[in-house]
Design an enzyme around this catalytic site. Structure first.
Site, mmCIF file in Angstrom:
data_model
loop_
_atom_site.group_PDB
_atom_site.id
_atom_site.type_symbol
_atom_site.label_atom_id
_atom_site.label_comp_id
_atom_site.label_asym_id
_atom_site.label_seq_id
_atom_site.Cartn_x
_atom_site.Cartn_y
_atom_site.Cartn_z
ATOM 1 N N LYS A 1 3.008 -6.759 -1.021
ATOM 2 C CA LYS A 1 3.354 -5.483 -0.401
ATOM 3 C C LYS A 1 2.098 -4.753 0.075
ATOM 4 O O LYS A 1 2.053 -4.188 1.172
ATOM 5 C CB LYS A 1 4.120 -4.605 -1.383
ATOM 6 C CG LYS A 1 5.502 -5.127 -1.758
ATOM 7 C CD LYS A 1 6.454 -5.090 -0.579
ATOM 8 C CE LYS A 1 7.879 -5.445 -0.997
ATOM 9 N NZ LYS A 1 8.818 -5.436 0.155
ATOM 10 N N TYR B 1 4.288 -9.603 -6.333
ATOM 11 C CA TYR B 1 5.133 -8.683 -5.562
ATOM 12 C C TYR B 1 4.315 -7.516 -5.014
ATOM 13 O O TYR B 1 4.345 -7.223 -3.813
ATOM 14 C CB TYR B 1 6.265 -8.163 -6.455
ATOM 15 C CG TYR B 1 7.232 -7.248 -5.745
ATOM 16 C CD1 TYR B 1 8.284 -7.763 -4.993
ATOM 17 C CD2 TYR B 1 7.101 -5.865 -5.812
ATOM 18 C CE1 TYR B 1 9.178 -6.937 -4.329
ATOM 19 C CE2 TYR B 1 7.980 -5.022 -5.157
ATOM 20 C CZ TYR B 1 9.013 -5.556 -4.416
ATOM 21 O OH TYR B 1 9.887 -4.719 -3.757
ATOM 22 N N GLY C 1 13.148 -7.578 3.459
ATOM 23 C CA GLY C 1 12.563 -7.997 2.192
ATOM 24 C C GLY C 1 13.512 -8.834 1.359
ATOM 25 O O GLY C 1 14.730 -8.809 1.559
#
Length: 279
Positions: free
Chosen positions: A187, A183, A133
């Site tokens: 995810k 974000y 990541g």
């Protein structure tokens, strides 16, 4: 009143307001804390026995993101607990280790932009761990999506095709494919897309703020970690080492379903149980 006195007074009031705000936020988060599955709050099974049984199966694993903080801690945990006969690191560069404990670790260097050309690196592993990541601030929006979605998903696809039956993904608290925040949306999207691949077991770890003294931390990140380190809550933050312990321990536990999501509090409890077993 002098300028200095006025400044001190103003700062004092600001600090007081910030403290009140912090306490309110902490109280709210604790009130809406994550429920913890029973198997993570009380280790009815002997973890050491489970690890020994797993060890006898002579399994192998790979780690993506071993150069990052969680990946480093995970590799250390796997070496210390010795539950795999072979550990392979898959990354964009060769890592250097001085300790002899790392001498049998296999490393595969790949180009994440051309992962199909490196399919062989993903073959023959029973378990895959992904701690890969970056951040939008570090890589830009497009770069973040490329790493946290494209690289992660493609790696999972190759792992599945290569024979892996388990895939363990470090995600983030609040991950949601329908989120309006990039974000959390990314995810959540990669979680859903990996689930669709149909691993025999897919474990998702959603930690809160990761507590670690990262060398490259920006001032804002450093301040955030220090803040949550003081006002710690199992719903808000967690040490990197606890995440790594939990990932290793959960590997040897019998899953209740093919896909499982461990929220921050469950990770914390499992990490604590693993630490007790080390003593």
């Amino acid at each position: 009143m002098s300028v200095l006195t006025l400044l001190v007074s103003t700062l004092g009031k600001a600090t007081g307001l910030l403290t009140v705000l912090v306490l309110v936020i902490a109280a709210v988060l604790n009130y809406f804390d994550d429920p913890v599955p029973a198997k993570y709050t009380s280790m009815a099974e002997d973890l050491n026995t489970l690890e020994e049984n797993f060890r006898q199966q002579n399994r192998s694993c790979f780690i993506l993101g071993a150069s990052g903080e969680t990946g480093k801690a995970l590799l250390q945990q796997l070496l210390e607990r010795n539950i795999f006969s072979k550990i392979t690191l898959i990354g964009r560069r060769q890592l250097t280790f001085e300790d002899k404990a790392y001498e049998n670790v296999v490393q595969e260097v790949v180009d994440f932009e051309k992962l199909d050309d490196y399919a062989a690196a993903f073959q023959g592993h029973d378990v895959g761990y992904c701690c890969l990541g970056t951040t939008r601030a570090k890589a830009g929006a497009d770069g973040f999506v490329r790493v946290d979605h494209d690289y992660v998903l493609k790696s999972a696809e190759l792992a599945k095709a290569g024979g892996s039956t388990q895939f363990h993904l470090e995600s983030s608290r609040g991950a949601n494919k329908d989120s309006s925040f990039l974000y959390l949306k990314v995810k959540g999207q990669v979680e859903a897309e990996i689930e669709a691949l149909g691993f025999d077991r897919f474990s998702i770890y959603r930690p809160g703020v990761l507590l670690v003294d990262r060398q490259e931390s920006r001032p804002g990140e450093w301040l955030t970690r220090k803040f949550f380190g003081v006002f710690s809550s199992t719903s808000m933050s967690i040490p990197i080492e606890a995440v790594a312990r939990a990932m290793v321990s959960n590997t040897v536990l019998q899953p209740e379903q093919k896909t499982e999501i461990l929220e921050n509090k469950a990770i914390s409890n499992l990490g604590k149980s693993a630490k007790k077993c080390e003593k």
